[in-house]
Motif scaffolding. Sequence first.
Motif, mmCIF file in Angstrom:
data_model
loop_
_atom_site.group_PDB
_atom_site.id
_atom_site.type_symbol
_atom_site.label_atom_id
_atom_site.label_comp_id
_atom_site.label_asym_id
_atom_site.label_seq_id
_atom_site.Cartn_x
_atom_site.Cartn_y
_atom_site.Cartn_z
ATOM 1 N N ARG A 52 -16.624 -9.763 4.900
ATOM 2 C CA ARG A 52 -17.400 -8.894 5.807
ATOM 3 C C ARG A 52 -16.837 -7.385 5.938
ATOM 4 N N VAL A 53 -16.867 -7.415 5.038
ATOM 5 C CA VAL A 53 -16.545 -5.213 4.511
ATOM 6 C C VAL A 53 -17.360 -5.479 4.098
ATOM 7 N N ASP A 54 -18.036 -4.205 3.796
ATOM 8 C CA ASP A 54 -18.311 -3.407 2.417
ATOM 9 C C ASP A 54 -17.510 -2.310 1.711
ATOM 10 N N ILE A 55 -16.307 -2.017 3.082
ATOM 11 C CA ILE A 55 -15.779 -0.432 1.824
ATOM 12 C C ILE A 55 -14.209 -1.702 1.002
ATOM 13 N N PRO A 56 -14.023 -0.964 0.464
ATOM 14 C CA PRO A 56 -12.595 -1.523 -0.686
ATOM 15 C C PRO A 56 -11.863 -1.897 0.137
ATOM 16 N N VAL A 57 -11.158 -3.601 -0.497
ATOM 17 C CA VAL A 57 -10.009 -4.093 0.697
ATOM 18 C C VAL A 57 -8.455 -3.829 -0.672
ATOM 19 N N ILE A 58 -8.071 -3.000 -0.303
ATOM 20 C CA ILE A 58 -6.008 -2.739 -0.108
ATOM 21 C C ILE A 58 -5.541 -4.192 -0.006
ATOM 22 N N ALA A 59 -4.519 -5.086 -1.350
ATOM 23 C CA ALA A 59 -3.814 -5.523 -1.318
ATOM 24 C C ALA A 59 -2.505 -5.575 -0.609
ATOM 25 N N ALA A 60 -2.280 -5.721 0.499
ATOM 26 C CA ALA A 60 -0.534 -5.422 0.745
ATOM 27 C C ALA A 60 -0.004 -6.722 1.269
ATOM 28 N N GLY A 61 1.683 -6.643 0.646
ATOM 29 C CA GLY A 61 1.691 -7.896 1.435
ATOM 30 C C GLY A 61 2.623 -8.780 0.559
ATOM 31 N N GLY A 62 4.358 -8.909 -0.380
ATOM 32 C CA GLY A 62 4.268 -9.650 -1.226
ATOM 33 C C GLY A 62 4.238 -9.234 -2.586
ATOM 34 N N ILE A 63 3.862 -7.988 -2.953
ATOM 35 C CA ILE A 63 3.408 -7.658 -4.463
ATOM 36 C C ILE A 63 4.053 -7.169 -4.641
ATOM 37 N N MET A 64 4.750 -7.792 -5.397
ATOM 38 C CA MET A 64 6.168 -7.083 -6.225
ATOM 39 C C MET A 64 5.841 -7.095 -7.628
ATOM 40 N N THR A 65 4.604 -7.613 -8.523
ATOM 41 C CA THR A 65 5.394 -7.538 -9.645
ATOM 42 C C THR A 65 3.555 -7.809 -10.042
ATOM 43 N N GLY A 66 3.027 -7.017 -11.507
ATOM 44 C CA GLY A 66 2.131 -7.034 -11.876
ATOM 45 C C GLY A 66 1.100 -8.527 -11.364
ATOM 46 N N ARG A 67 1.888 -9.945 -11.834
ATOM 47 C CA ARG A 67 0.741 -10.827 -11.931
ATOM 48 C C ARG A 67 0.682 -11.243 -10.193
ATOM 49 N N GLU A 68 1.591 -10.568 -9.226
ATOM 50 C CA GLU A 68 0.578 -10.492 -8.238
ATOM 51 C C GLU A 68 -0.532 -9.672 -7.663
ATOM 52 N N ILE A 69 -0.160 -8.773 -8.585
ATOM 53 C CA ILE A 69 -1.490 -7.572 -7.897
ATOM 54 C C ILE A 69 -2.906 -7.933 -8.807
ATOM 55 N N VAL A 70 -2.699 -8.701 -9.911
ATOM 56 C CA VAL A 70 -3.700 -9.353 -10.416
ATOM 57 C C VAL A 70 -4.141 -10.273 -10.145
ATOM 58 N N SER A 71 -3.704 -11.347 -9.316
ATOM 59 C CA SER A 71 -3.501 -12.480 -8.101
ATOM 60 C C SER A 71 -5.100 -11.659 -7.430
ATOM 61 N N ALA A 72 -3.808 -10.330 -7.126
ATOM 62 C CA ALA A 72 -4.870 -9.785 -5.098
ATOM 63 C C ALA A 72 -6.599 -9.864 -6.135
ATOM 64 N N GLY A 73 -6.202 -9.342 -7.124
ATOM 65 C CA GLY A 73 -7.814 -9.041 -7.748
ATOM 66 C C GLY A 73 -8.682 -9.657 -8.027
#
Length: 358
Positions: free
Chosen positions: A211-232
């Motif tokens: 629903r958006v064209d602007i970049p999305v930044i994820a927040a919530g429960g991200i503690m390690t590189g694995r969660e960062i990759v999952s969000a990506g």
Amino acid sequence: MDSKRITELLGIDCAIIQAPMAGGITTPELVSEVSNAGGLGMIAAGSLAPGDLASLIHETKQKTENNFGVNLFVPREFEVTDSDIGNTLRLLRPAYDAFGLEQAPVTPAAPEEIREKFDRQLDVVIEEQVPAVSFIFGVPEPADISRLKSSGIVTLATATTAAEAADIGAAGLDAVILQGAEAGGHRGTYLGRSEDSLTGLMALIPESVKRVDIPVIAAGGIMTGREIVSAGVLGAEGVQMGTAFLAAFESGAHPLHKQILTESEDVPAVLTKLFTGRQARAVKNRFITEFGMFEDDMTAYPVQRSLTRPFQEASRNTGSPDYAMLLAGQGRQQARYMPAAELVRTLVSEVREIGYDI
């Protein structure tokens, strides 16, 4: 994770944003060390007087030449009567009695005073040419957004639903921070009820990206590189991390707050309005358990915060978690006690070990 848009937009090396955590947690040392390591440190300024904000900005500039940001609370209408305050204090009496505290009279700031403070905070951000400013609890007025953009300041705002993300995009801001239900601290909901905005980050990211064209930044429960990759993988172009930095050496969090992150692993971090009048995720304790039945009888945010502050401080000062507001997100048990810059480098390394970049 394709983070090029975020890193170029914010002028940073890696798309890791340290979440702005109020109450003295985001010290100039924490903010500057995250920025020095290539991420974006953020000053939590929502409750700060304009003069105090200016001082923190000056101190941060002395500690880093890299970009950093400021987070502000968008003013919201609220109504609290003397009767509301009196009733709440009556209900809270046992919490005061637990520490032998007297209940002092409370005169809440009027909504127009809060708006005036917000305007002056914006003036400080613009005068000091802070590179980025993020907002929570809503979207600023078009004139405010225009002022910031004309000053070359990057603008971000917090969404807890795909509808809010679309609203932020339509308002012309540069990026949206998606706050999943897992996140610690206050819910940033501003369209509808916070109880209806509890979508988990795994579902919220793809819903919002559509629903958006602007970049999305994820927040919530991200503690390690694995969660960062999952969000990506789901479409996020960067992450904002709060609880992970709460345990950093440079964090101004009370030692009890840092200690509780990895202790009592079976005690959940739950959503409650008891401490501030606005839904926030905090480690469950005696106050939440025993006063939960009165949650709907408390006063509105931000007045409730001033009513509970005396016994919160007393609880922390006695080393007891029983009546303290210990904000934390899900995944808190993965907190790591290390310098903030080392944490940023560790996260980047973890992401690269999986075969991605940030």
